[in-house]
Design an enzyme around this catalytic site. Structure first.
Site, PDB file in Angstrom:
ATOM      1  N   GLU A  21      30.807 -23.119 -44.303  1.00  0.00           N
ATOM      2  CA  GLU A  21      30.779 -22.733 -45.720  1.00  0.00           C
ATOM      3  C   GLU A  21      31.947 -21.814 -46.063  1.00  0.00           C
ATOM      4  O   GLU A  21      32.546 -21.928 -47.125  1.00  0.00           O
ATOM      5  CB  GLU A  21      29.475 -22.006 -46.046  1.00  0.00           C
ATOM      6  N   LYS A  98      23.765 -22.654 -55.440  1.00  0.00           N
ATOM      7  CA  LYS A  98      24.685 -23.249 -54.468  1.00  0.00           C
ATOM      8  C   LYS A  98      24.342 -24.732 -54.395  1.00  0.00           C
ATOM      9  O   LYS A  98      23.230 -25.112 -54.023  1.00  0.00           O
ATOM     10  CB  LYS A  98      24.525 -22.610 -53.090  1.00  0.00           C
TER      11      LYS A  98
END
Length: 130
Positions: A21, A98
């Site tokens: 990420e 997200k």
């Protein structure tokens, strides 16, 4: 209290716990709800009497795209604190999503919601009279 909403702002950021990420990033969506007194701008029709939501958008974008956070909770709290510091609002609610999080399974997004209030209401009054 009156409300200004900035809905579904989309940014690309490098927030998350995993190395992947932090390296490849993800798409984030943010909703921002601002509580403020909009009586004066409703009468005067002057930008100087209201919350400049173009500036709010820019502030959010700068934080989301400018710094990496491990947790969405930290990102959302930082955004809330910056908005309360810079703009004449009584309360801010942020929803940070997200998209396509790194979780095994079929999940569209993870969402964090935080609400923070102005700790000193006199700041709102003095900011709007400057």
């Amino acid at each position: 209290m009156d409300v200004i909403r900035l809905a579904n702002m989309t940014f690309y950021g490098y927030h998350g716990v995993s190395a992947a990420e932090k390296e490849t990033g993800r798409r984030f969506e943010i909703d921002c709800e601002l509580e403020a007194d909009l009586a004066a701008p409703g009468v005067t029709d002057q930008l100087s009497d209201t919350v400049d939501y173009v500036a709010v958008y820019g502030c959010i974008r700068e934080v989301v795209e400018g710094k990496a956070f491990s947790l969405l909770e930290s990102l959302a709290t930082t955004l809330a604190n910056v908005i309360l510091e810079k703009f004449p609002v009584y309360r801010v609610t942020l929803r940070v999503r997200k998209k396509i999080p790194p979780i095994p399974g079929n999940i569209e997004h993870i969402e964090i919601e935080v609400t923070r209030r102005q700790p000193d209401a006199s700041k709102i009054i003095s900011d709007t009279k400057e």
